[in-house]
Structure formats: structure tokens, C-alpha cells
Design a protein around this motif. Structure first.
Motif, PDB file in Angstrom:
ATOM      1  N   ASN A  93     -89.487  28.969  25.469  1.00  0.00           N
ATOM      2  CA  ASN A  93     -90.885  28.665  25.176  1.00  0.00           C
ATOM      3  C   ASN A  93     -91.549  29.892  24.551  1.00  0.00           C
ATOM      4  OD1 ASN A  93     -93.153  27.012  25.207  1.00  0.00           O
ATOM      5  ND2 ASN A  93     -93.846  27.796  27.182  1.00  0.00           N
ATOM      6  N   SER A  94     -90.774  30.660  23.790  1.00  0.00           N
ATOM      7  CA  SER A  94     -91.340  31.882  23.222  1.00  0.00           C
ATOM      8  C   SER A  94     -91.833  31.660  21.791  1.00  0.00           C
ATOM      9  CB  SER A  94     -90.318  33.005  23.275  1.00  0.00           C
ATOM     10  OG  SER A  94     -89.075  32.537  22.870  1.00  0.00           O
ATOM     11  N   ASN A  95     -92.718  32.551  21.376  1.00  0.00           N
ATOM     12  CA  ASN A  95     -93.282  32.441  20.025  1.00  0.00           C
ATOM     13  C   ASN A  95     -92.261  32.798  18.955  1.00  0.00           C
ATOM     14  OD1 ASN A  95     -95.899  31.720  20.734  1.00  0.00           O
ATOM     15  ND2 ASN A  95     -96.332  33.827  21.356  1.00  0.00           N
ATOM     16  N   PRO A 121     -92.451  11.885  30.932  1.00  0.00           N
ATOM     17  CA  PRO A 121     -92.791  12.104  29.512  1.00  0.00           C
ATOM     18  C   PRO A 121     -93.039  13.580  29.220  1.00  0.00           C
ATOM     19  CG  PRO A 121     -94.242  10.491  30.556  1.00  0.00           C
ATOM     20  CD  PRO A 121     -93.436  11.099  31.636  1.00  0.00           C
ATOM     21  N   THR A 122     -92.433  14.058  28.129  1.00  0.00           N
ATOM     22  CA  THR A 122     -92.622  15.470  27.734  1.00  0.00           C
ATOM     23  C   THR A 122     -92.792  15.563  26.220  1.00  0.00           C
ATOM     24  OG1 THR A 122     -90.254  15.783  27.482  1.00  0.00           O
ATOM     25  CG2 THR A 122     -91.174  16.433  29.587  1.00  0.00           C
ATOM     26  N   GLU A 123     -93.187  16.751  25.770  1.00  0.00           N
ATOM     27  CA  GLU A 123     -93.260  17.003  24.330  1.00  0.00           C
ATOM     28  C   GLU A 123     -91.840  16.994  23.765  1.00  0.00           C
ATOM     29  OE1 GLU A 123     -96.074  17.776  22.454  1.00  0.00           O
ATOM     30  OE2 GLU A 123     -97.297  17.299  24.208  1.00  0.00           O
ATOM     31  N   LYS A 124     -91.734  16.831  22.445  1.00  0.00           N
ATOM     32  CA  LYS A 124     -90.398  16.747  21.829  1.00  0.00           C
ATOM     33  C   LYS A 124     -89.610  18.048  21.946  1.00  0.00           C
ATOM     34  CE  LYS A 124     -89.800  13.122  18.629  1.00  0.00           C
ATOM     35  NZ  LYS A 124     -89.301  12.804  17.306  1.00  0.00           N
ATOM     36  N   ILE A 125     -88.298  17.887  21.925  1.00  0.00           N
ATOM     37  CA  ILE A 125     -87.395  19.044  21.988  1.00  0.00           C
ATOM     38  C   ILE A 125     -86.924  19.350  20.569  1.00  0.00           C
ATOM     39  CG2 ILE A 125     -85.041  19.680  22.698  1.00  0.00           C
ATOM     40  CD1 ILE A 125     -85.557  17.987  25.229  1.00  0.00           C
ATOM     41  N   LYS A 126     -86.764  20.664  20.239  1.00  0.00           N
ATOM     42  CA  LYS A 126     -86.212  20.990  18.906  1.00  0.00           C
ATOM     43  C   LYS A 126     -84.691  20.820  18.928  1.00  0.00           C
ATOM     44  CE  LYS A 126     -89.186  24.743  17.492  1.00  0.00           C
ATOM     45  NZ  LYS A 126     -89.108  26.155  17.134  1.00  0.00           N
ATOM     46  N   THR A 127     -84.046  21.651  19.703  1.00  0.00           N
ATOM     47  CA  THR A 127     -82.578  21.614  19.758  1.00  0.00           C
ATOM     48  C   THR A 127     -82.084  21.948  21.161  1.00  0.00           C
ATOM     49  OG1 THR A 127     -82.773  22.764  17.644  1.00  0.00           O
ATOM     50  CG2 THR A 127     -80.542  22.359  18.430  1.00  0.00           C
ATOM     51  N   ILE A 128     -80.934  21.386  21.488  1.00  0.00           N
ATOM     52  CA  ILE A 128     -80.297  21.753  22.758  1.00  0.00           C
ATOM     53  C   ILE A 128     -79.005  22.489  22.426  1.00  0.00           C
ATOM     54  CG2 ILE A 128     -79.218  20.876  24.871  1.00  0.00           C
ATOM     55  CD1 ILE A 128     -81.197  18.611  24.836  1.00  0.00           C
ATOM     56  N   VAL A 142     -82.513  24.984  25.981  1.00  0.00           N
ATOM     57  CA  VAL A 142     -83.335  23.993  25.297  1.00  0.00           C
ATOM     58  C   VAL A 142     -84.402  24.722  24.488  1.00  0.00           C
ATOM     59  CG1 VAL A 142     -84.795  21.966  25.607  1.00  0.00           C
ATOM     60  CG2 VAL A 142     -82.989  22.440  27.243  1.00  0.00           C
ATOM     61  N   ASP A 143     -84.429  24.458  23.192  1.00  0.00           N
ATOM     62  CA  ASP A 143     -85.451  25.093  22.355  1.00  0.00           C
ATOM     63  C   ASP A 143     -86.581  24.101  22.138  1.00  0.00           C
ATOM     64  OD1 ASP A 143     -86.639  26.984  20.802  1.00  0.00           O
ATOM     65  OD2 ASP A 143     -85.598  26.388  18.960  1.00  0.00           O
ATOM     66  N   LYS A 144     -87.788  24.538  22.484  1.00  0.00           N
ATOM     67  CA  LYS A 144     -88.955  23.644  22.362  1.00  0.00           C
ATOM     68  C   LYS A 144     -90.039  24.325  21.544  1.00  0.00           C
ATOM     69  CE  LYS A 144     -90.594  20.820  25.218  1.00  0.00           C
ATOM     70  NZ  LYS A 144     -90.954  19.811  26.176  1.00  0.00           N
ATOM     71  N   PRO A 145     -90.846  23.550  20.828  1.00  0.00           N
ATOM     72  CA  PRO A 145     -92.025  24.167  20.216  1.00  0.00           C
ATOM     73  C   PRO A 145     -92.923  24.688  21.348  1.00  0.00           C
ATOM     74  CG  PRO A 145     -91.737  21.914  19.459  1.00  0.00           C
ATOM     75  CD  PRO A 145     -90.784  22.103  20.581  1.00  0.00           C
ATOM     76  N   LYS A 146     -93.710  25.729  21.077  1.00  0.00           N
ATOM     77  CA  LYS A 146     -94.544  26.355  22.117  1.00  0.00           C
ATOM     78  C   LYS A 146     -95.383  25.296  22.848  1.00  0.00           C
ATOM     79  CE  LYS A 146     -96.419  30.238  23.830  1.00  0.00           C
ATOM     80  NZ  LYS A 146     -95.756  30.634  25.020  1.00  0.00           N
ATOM     81  N   THR A 147     -95.230  25.280  24.158  1.00  0.00           N
ATOM     82  CA  THR A 147     -95.964  24.299  24.965  1.00  0.00           C
ATOM     83  C   THR A 147     -96.305  24.926  26.319  1.00  0.00           C
ATOM     84  OG1 THR A 147     -95.794  22.129  25.988  1.00  0.00           O
ATOM     85  CG2 THR A 147     -93.746  23.282  25.724  1.00  0.00           C
ATOM     86  N   ASN A 148     -96.883  24.134  27.244  1.00  0.00           N
ATOM     87  CA  ASN A 148     -97.224  24.742  28.540  1.00  0.00           C
ATOM     88  C   ASN A 148     -96.009  24.747  29.472  1.00  0.00           C
ATOM     89  OD1 ASN A 148     -97.141  22.159  29.892  1.00  0.00           O
ATOM     90  ND2 ASN A 148     -99.061  21.725  28.846  1.00  0.00           N
ATOM     91  N   ASN A 154     -90.759  20.042  33.196  1.00  0.00           N
ATOM     92  CA  ASN A 154     -90.446  18.604  33.192  1.00  0.00           C
ATOM     93  C   ASN A 154     -89.263  18.307  32.281  1.00  0.00           C
ATOM     94  OD1 ASN A 154     -92.325  17.832  35.051  1.00  0.00           O
ATOM     95  ND2 ASN A 154     -93.939  17.500  33.540  1.00  0.00           N
ATOM     96  N   THR A 155     -89.192  19.009  31.149  1.00  0.00           N
ATOM     97  CA  THR A 155     -88.040  18.841  30.257  1.00  0.00           C
ATOM     98  C   THR A 155     -86.765  19.213  31.016  1.00  0.00           C
ATOM     99  OG1 THR A 155     -89.462  19.526  28.456  1.00  0.00           O
ATOM    100  CG2 THR A 155     -87.103  19.503  27.996  1.00  0.00           C
ATOM    101  N   GLY A 156     -86.854  20.313  31.752  1.00  0.00           N
ATOM    102  CA  GLY A 156     -85.712  20.758  32.558  1.00  0.00           C
ATOM    103  C   GLY A 156     -85.297  19.697  33.566  1.00  0.00           C
ATOM    104  N   ILE A 157     -86.287  19.064  34.211  1.00  0.00           N
ATOM    105  CA  ILE A 157     -85.977  18.020  35.212  1.00  0.00           C
ATOM    106  C   ILE A 157     -85.272  16.851  34.519  1.00  0.00           C
ATOM    107  CG2 ILE A 157     -86.954  16.352  36.839  1.00  0.00           C
ATOM    108  CD1 ILE A 157     -89.171  18.303  37.458  1.00  0.00           C
ATOM    109  N   ASN A 158     -85.783  16.454  33.342  1.00  0.00           N
ATOM    110  CA  ASN A 158     -85.162  15.329  32.622  1.00  0.00           C
ATOM    111  C   ASN A 158     -83.710  15.613  32.253  1.00  0.00           C
ATOM    112  OD1 ASN A 158     -87.350  13.600  32.648  1.00  0.00           O
ATOM    113  ND2 ASN A 158     -88.218  14.413  30.752  1.00  0.00           N
ATOM    114  N   ILE A 159     -83.447  16.866  31.896  1.00  0.00           N
ATOM    115  CA  ILE A 159     -82.088  17.224  31.465  1.00  0.00           C
ATOM    116  C   ILE A 159     -81.157  17.442  32.670  1.00  0.00           C
ATOM    117  CG2 ILE A 159     -80.758  19.091  30.336  1.00  0.00           C
ATOM    118  CD1 ILE A 159     -83.063  19.273  28.324  1.00  0.00           C
ATOM    119  N   ALA A 160     -81.732  17.901  33.778  1.00  0.00           N
ATOM    120  CA  ALA A 160     -80.913  18.269  34.948  1.00  0.00           C
ATOM    121  C   ALA A 160     -80.020  17.119  35.397  1.00  0.00           C
ATOM    122  CB  ALA A 160     -81.834  18.691  36.089  1.00  0.00           C
TER     123      ALA A 160
END
Lengths: 450, 349
Positions: A93-95, A121-128, A142-148, A154-160
Motif C-alpha cells: 500500500n505504498s506510494n 467487498p474491497t477496492e480492485k487489486i493491481k497484481t498478485i 498483493v499490489d493495490k492502488p493506494k487505499t486505506n 479485507n483484501t488479505g482476508i479474501n485471499i487468505a
């Protein structure tokens, strides 16, 4: 003394008395439970679980920000953890792209297509990314666009893929047995569902960056003492009464299914873990399923911080902010019979005897000084009241030190005992003003944001 | 005001009392630590002598040890040391240590503590009796295998296994309290070090009203590959408790026959997601080509998360699984197309 002052002073006395009774009860239960834990622990061989084919899987989620070295150290440390059935999910989640690049290079990662069943529900993922090297098969990046942060978690929970999940800050260092100790209650319980377990995150003084002044040493010692008090006199009692609601500084493991069913982390709130635990509790209570949140009275994780007043105020005011958010979003359960002890005891206890304490202290101190200046009460009475509050605080610290000596069977030399006693005597002067300032700072920030 | 004054004086007195108590306990702890340090040398020497002593050699206790062994703290200290040594070593050496244990009459302390009101002393005594293989404790241990305190209960169960091996599992006939998952792992670990033996009573345990006993019996069937109990395990695939069914799925796969996959597919539809996942995991281990067809049928009916697991099972069972998946209707549409490309990458890497 007029009748209004008399009523207010009597009200203050009753509040102090009630607070003493509640804290004494919780401390007594806590000491008994801690003793029980240490006795029980002497029979436990955690290696049994390490070597067992029946050991459960656990997913560790960590969110990477811009500090490349910290996240690399964190992953390295997780990989060396004394537990095999581990899945490490790093959410970038870095800039900048530096963190990701370093992770790709270090762990030989390549992009993969992963089907994610987004139960939350989460924001979209760039790449795994996963590693080409089988040694690092535990790692998922998991690479994500900057988010909270909540969205990342939550993305982590979905993937776990594991039954249990945990979230660790990248600056925390896990103890070798931490995960085993936190998993044990899940496997031990037969009558109730364990929805979460937690152990203390110990804050250690970072002595490397700046020289240690006397003030810093005092602050550090008071923090160590406060930490012992929470560990020995509060949290275990809280577990027994099932009232660990808004506990700070805990490293927690959650039951993934319950976490998903209760909606996961909330993006609108900043206090991720306390908010999740509260929602899980509400969910279990609404479904009338017996449940428990278990506390382990041990330091399972540690992080280094520079002990100074500025840091402390900033940390505590942010905690007040998070608590206010949580209290506000769950105000429905306040004295609500439908939520049983959660609404009738736990929530009011945390509100009146934990959260609002700095506020009451600030108001009581100001009021007492004001009425004595106006000549409505004698200075002697005000002085006695201050001494009373001060000695109650010291008693609490002394009981914690004594418990440490007796239960943990720790050997203390005369110097360390004297140091602890001196810290207990100084603590109210150091931490009380900080907690009062932090309370008002955090509350103003909250009101301003609202 | 009276209340405030009372609280004021009470808190002052209490602070002073606490201060004195702290100093006292700190001093007592320091003395205890120093005493232990001096005993440590003495006991290490004695234990080493016994450890490496020849079979029939009699070693006399020194006067100092004889004198010290009259005091309870020393007896507790040396008992702990002997237990640690027995757990570390094996064979003849431990027999010598048992002699030392009996010579110091530590078994009398064990007997006394096994009836103690404090649960942890009782549990420790029972554990010691098991480690030292004190046969005369059999009855005491057995009657505690269904104790209301979970630590006493599990220590008794483990001690019984240490004393009489697989026959110690007779406690499964009488226990009314559930055996937690953790303790099942502990018991299985204890059993793993023993030579496999006949299991009396498995049929009886599989019919127990205590669900955890059924689950544990199923784990025994799986762990020790007890093929004779196939039919009994198969019957439990229909048990009303989902946890029992889950264990039956896992255990039957360890003693599988040609028909096992068909039996597992037969219950697939009505099972909860956790059990379905377990079925797929076990089927992927069989690598039976006959399972491909039913798996492909399931692929069209299940939710996306399960679809991934079914697809993974297909490619584990069949090397040409990816090609098979690509031929399916809907292979180009979401979610199957994503699942297929994910599996392709996983297979290639």
C-alpha cells in the motif's frame, strides 16, 4: 459548604468507591487467572503442535507502506517463525514502487492470476505475486492502488486460505512461540466458540536513535510499569468476564469465518482491530452463539518506539480518537438488554471506568481547585482527596509489582525493586497529565473531523 | 465526607502494607534462588552418577543428600530434576533414575500430591507417576481420567498410556467430558511413539455418545491405517454431527478402497462447505481417473470459491486436467477463465 458542593463531592466519592470496587474485583480475578495460566502453561509443550499433522493453518496479513527495510525485515522474520502452516500475505500500500521492487527481487516473485472470491467487498487489486522459488511458497504479495488500511486487510482476508487470520504491523517483531500460544485456545475450547485470541504487544524503548535523558528513562520505566499493570491486573480478568472490548496494543488472531460473516474491517473507521472485534462480538451476540475472546498474559510481540512525551500524547490521542469512533458506531448496544452482558456491563464499564477516566480526572481536579479558591471547601479536604487518588494509583502499581514478584517468580534485586517502587511513586505525575491532555486532544480531533 | 476520609486512611495503610510485603517477598525469592543454586550442583552430581551407573551397582546417598532429602523443598527440587532427566534419556539409564526416585521415597510425595486439593499439584503428581512408570498408581490415574478439571483429566489420560500403552485407551470407555482438539493432538503424539498394537474397543468408541471420542477413534483409524474398520468408518459418513462426518471423510481416505471416491461423491451435495473442501482434498490424493467425470459435473454446479478447488482437484488427478477444463462449457467466461489461467500459471511455475 453549600448543598450543591456537598452533593457533587458525595457523587465523586461514590464514583471513586465504585471504581475501586470494580478494579479490585477485576484485579483479583486477573491475578487468579494469571496464576492459573502459568500453572497450566507449565504442562504445555508447544512443540506438540509444531510437529503435528493436525496443526491448523494461519494466514498472517501485513500491510507494507513506504519503509522498504522494515517490511523486508518483517517478512524475513515471519519466514523464520517456528510454525510451518503459515501463509504470509503482504499487501503493498505504498506510494512508490520501491517496496514492491525489493520484494520481487528478494523473493523471486512473479505475477500470477488468482481467482479471489471477494466475500468482503474491497477496492480492485493491481497484481498478485507469488514466488518462483518453492522455499518462499508461503509468501503472497498483493499490489493495490493506494487505499486505506482496512481495505488492505479485507483484501488479505479474501485471499487468505487458512481458517485463522492475524494482522501484524510491519514494525512488530513476533516472539517465536507467539502463533502457537495464540492458536492453542482455539484448539482447546470445546463448549464455546473462540472468535479471537490476543496477546500483548510490548513497546520497547528505542535507544539507538537519540541519547537517553533522565526524562526518557522515567517515561520508559512508567510505560513498563503500566504495561505490567495491564498484563497482570486487567486483561486476564477481562477474559474471564468476557469484557475485553476496546483493549489497546493487542496482537490478535481471529476466526476467519466469523470475521467475514461480521463484515470484516471497516474502511470508515481508523481503529481496525477494536472495530472488528466489536463487530464480531455483536454478530455472535445477535446470533445467540456462545463465544469467547481469550487473552494470553504474555508479551507475544514487541515494537521499538522512542519514549518521549510528544510520541506518547500523539499515540494516546489517536487511541482516544479510535475509541470515540467505536463507542459512537456501537452506541446502540449501550444498556441494551438484547446484547446481554455486552450491553449491560461491558460497554458501560469501558465507557465510564476506562475511557472517560481522564475526562473525569481533569474535571474533578479543576472543580476541586475552583471550589477551594472560592472558599467553599477547605484546602485540607482538597489535599486529602488528591492524596487519596494518588495513593489508589500507587496501590494499583504496588499490587502489580507484588504479583510480578510472587506469580511470575521473578528474582528482583534491591536496586530493581527500588527502581520499580520509585517508578510507581512517580507514575501518576508523569502519565496522568499525559492521559488528560491526550483525551482532550483526541476528542477535539474527533469533533473537528465530524 | 466520612467515606472520603475512610478511603483516605485505608489507602494509606494499604500502600504501606503492600510496600512491606513487596520487600519481604523479594527477599524470600532471593533466598530461594540462592538455595536452588547450591542444590543444583549436588543433584546434578547425584543424577549423573545414577545415569551412568552399571546395572547392579548400588550407589549410596551422601549424608548431605540424606539430610537434605528430609526437607520438602529439596524433595520437590530433586523430583523435578529426575523427571527432566527421565524425559531426556531412555533405556537402562531411566531405570537407574527410577531406582533413585524410589530410594529417595519420592513416590510417597507423588502419592500424597496425587490426592492434593490443588489441581496443578495433583496433575503434576499424576504426570510424574506416568513418566516414572509407577505401576501402583494405575487405579488412581484411571479414576482421574474423567476428572472435571481438564488438566488433571488429560494428564491422567497421558499417564495411563505411558503406564500400560495402547490398553491405556480404556479411558475412552468411560469419559463423559469432551477431548479437545489440542488434547487429541497430544494423545496421538503419545501413541505415535509406542509400537502399534491391537485396538480393543474401537467399535465401541465409534458408537460413543461423546462425539469427541468418536472423532478420536476415527483419528486412530486414520493414523494407524486400521483397514479392518472401513465399514464402521463408512457408516459414520452419515453421522448427524458435521465434525464427526469431517473426521470420517479424512480417516476413510487413509484406509481407502476402490469404492471410497464414489462413497465420498455420494455425500458431497449435502455436506457443508468445510466438509466439501475436505472431500476434494482427499479425492485429489487418490489420483483416480474415475473421479474426473463426477468432478467435472460438480464444476458446473458449485459456487466460485468451490469451483477453484474442484478445478485444482481435476488438474491434480489428471495431467491433462487443464485441457479438460478448457473444453468445458463456460471455460471462456468468468469465473472459470480466471481459474483456468491461474491454474495454468501455477502448473507452469
Amino acid at each position: 459548604m453549600n448543598w450543591t458542593t456537598s452533593i457533587i463531592l458525595n457523587f465523586i466519592s461514590c464514583y471513586i468507591l465504585l471504581s475501586v470496587i470494580i478494579h479490585v474485583c477485576i484485579a483479583a480475578i486477573s491475578i487468579i487467572k494469571t496464576k492459573y495460566y502459568y500453572n497450566k502453561n507449565s504442562f504445555t509443550d508447544y512443540n506438540t503442535l509444531v510437529s503435528s499433522s493436525n496443526a491448523p493453518n494461519i494466514s498472517v496479513i501485513t500491510v507494507a507502506y513506504n519503509q522498504t527495510d522494515i517490511i523486508l525485515n518483517n517478512v524475513k522474520q515471519l519466514l523464520s517463525t517456528h510454525y510451518n502452516n503459515l501463509e504470509i500475505i503482504i499487501i503493498n500500500n505504498s506510494n512508490s514502487d520501491n517496496v514492491l521492487k525489493e520484494l520481487i527481487d528478494t523473493y523471486n516473485l512473479q505475477p500470477v492470476n488468482v481467482f479471489i472470491d471477494s466475500k468482503i467487498p474491497t477496492e480492485k487489486i493491481k497484481t498478485i505475486y507469488k514466488s518462483k522459488n518453492p522455499i518462499y511458497k508461503k509468501i503472497i504479495v498483493v499490489d493495490k492502488p493506494k487505499t486505506n488500511k482496512a481495505d488492505c486487510l479485507n483484501t488479505g482476508i479474501n485471499i487468505a486460505s487458512s481458517k485463522y487470520i492475524t494482522h501484524i504491523n510491519s514494525n512488530c517483531i513476533l516472539e517465536q512461540d507467539a502463533i502457537l500460544k495464540l492458536l492453542q485456545p482455539f484448539l482447546e475450547e470445546t463448549t464455546q466458540k473462540i472468535i479471537a485470541t490476543g496477546g500483548i504487544i510490548q513497546t520497547k524503548a528505542d535507544t539507538t536513535s537519540t541519547p537517553q535523558t533522565f526524562l526518557k528513562k522515567v517515561i520508559n520505566n512508567t510505560l513498563v510499569l503500566k504495561h505490567s499493570k495491564t498484563l497482570l491486573l486487567e486483561y486476564m480478568g477481562g477474559t474471564k468476564l468476557n469484557e475485553l472490548l476496546f483493549s489497546s496494543g493487542l496482537f490478535m488472531v481471529f476466526d476467519k469465518k466469523t470475521a467475514i460473516e461480521s463484515g470484516g474491517y471497516t474502511s470508515e473507521k481508523t481503529g481496525e482491530d477494536i472495530e472488528l472485534i466489536m463487530r464480531m462480538r455483536r454478530y455472535m451476540q445477535q446470533n445467540k452463539t456462545p463465544y469467547k475472546v481469550v487473552f494470553i498474559p504474555e508479551n507475544l510481540c514487541c515494537k521499538k518506539e522512542e519514549p518521549n512525551i510528544k510520541n506518547l500524547i500523539s499515540k494516546q490521542s489517536s487511541w482516544i480518537f479510535k475509541l470515540l469512533e467505536s463507542f459512537n458506531s456501537h452506541k446502540k448496544i449501550f444498556f441494551n438488554r438484547a446484547y446481554g452482558s455486552l450491553g449491560l456491563f461491558n460497554y458501560p464499564y469501558w465507557l465510564f471506568f476506562k475511557f472517560l477516566v481522564p475526562f473525569f480526572k481533569g474535571v474533578i481536579f479543576t472543580y476541586l481547585i475552583a471550589i477551594s479558591l472560592l472558599g467553599q471547601v477547605s484546602w485540607e479536604l482538597v489535599f486529602n482527596l488528591f492524596i487519596l487518588l494518588y495513593s489508589l494509583k500507587i496501590i494499583h502499581s504496588f499490587i502489580a509489582i507484588l504479583t510480578e514478584i510472587i506469580i511470575q517468580d521473578q528474582h528482583h534485586n534491591n536496586y530493581s525493586i527500588s527502581k520499580k517502587i520509585a517508578t510507581a511513586i512517580l507514575e501518576p505525575f508523569v502519565l496522568n497529565p499525559i492521559s488528560i491532555i491526550s483525551f482532550f486532544k483526541g476528542s477535539f480531533q474527533y469533533i473537528k473531523r465530524k | 465526607m466520612y467515606l472520603l476520609n475512610l478511603l483516605f486512611f485505608l489507602s494509606l495503610y494499604f500502600s504501606a502494607i503492600l510496600l512491606v510485603t513487596m520487600v519481604f517477598f523479594s527477599y524470600a525469592n532471593k533466598r530461594k534462588k540462592n538455595r536452588y543454586l547450591s542444590w543444583d550442583k549436588e543433584t546434578n552430581h547425584l543424577i549423573n552418577e545414577y545415569l551412568f551407573a552399571e546395572k547392579n551397582r548400588v550407589i549410596e546417598l551422601s549424608e548431605n543428600v540424606k539430610e537434605l532429602s528430609k526437607t520438602k523443598p529439596f524433595r520437590d527440587f530433586i523430583a523435578k530434576k529426575i523427571i527432566i532427566a527421565v524425559k531426556t534419556f531412555s533405556g537402562e539409564t531411566t531405570r537407574n533414575l527410577k531406582k533413585l526416585y524410589l530410594l529417595l521415597k519420592l513416590n510417597e510425595d507423588t502419592l500424597y500430591n496425587s490426592k492434593h486439593v490443588f489441581w496443578y499439584l495433583k496433575a503434576r503428581a499424576i504426570r510424574n507417576a506416568g513418566i516414572m512408570k509407577l505401576d501402583n498408581f494405575h487405579d488412581i490415574i484411571f479414576e482421574n481420567t474423567n476428572h472435571k478439571n481438564d488438566l488433571i483429566r488429560i494428564e491422567s489420560q497421558i499417564a495411563l498410556i505411558r503406564l500400560i500403552g495402547f490398553d491405556g485407551l480404556k479411558f475412552l470407555n468411560i469419559i463423559t467430558y469432551p477431548i479437545s482438539e489440542w488434547y487429541q493432538i497430544v494423545l496421538l503424539k503419545e501413541l505415535k511413539v509406542l509400537d502399534p498394537d491391537h485396538f480393543k474397543g474401537i467399535k465401541f468408541w465409534l458408537k460413543s455418545y461423546n462425539k469427541s471420542v468418536i472423532i478420536f477413534a476415527l483419528k486412530l483409524i486414520g493414523s494407524f491405517h486400521l483397514f479392518d474398520f472401513y465399514t464402521d468408518t463408512q457408516k459414520l459418513l452419515q453421522h448427524k454431527n458435521k465434525k464427526v462426518r469431517l473426521q470420517a471423510i479424512q480417516s476413510i481416505s487413509k484406509i481407502f478402497k476402490e469404492t471410497t471416491a464414489t462413497e465420498l461423491f455420494a455425500i458431497f451435495d449435502k455436506e457443508p462447505i468445510e466438509n466439501k473442501t475436505a472431500i476434494l482434498k482427499e479425492i485429489s490424493k487418490f489420483k483416480d481417473p474415475n473421479t474426473i467425470e463426477p468432478l467435472l459435473k460438480l464444476l458446473h454446479s458449485e459456487n466460485p470459491s468451490l469451483k477453484t478447488k474442484i478445478a485444482k482437484t481435476i488438474i491434480t488427478v489428471d495431467k491433462n486436467g487443464i485441457a479438460l477444463l478448457e473444453k468445458q462449457s463456460g471455460a471462456n467466461a468468468h469465473p472459470l477463465n480466471t481459474i483456468i489461467s491461474q491454474l495454468k500459471e501455477e502448473t507452469n511455475s
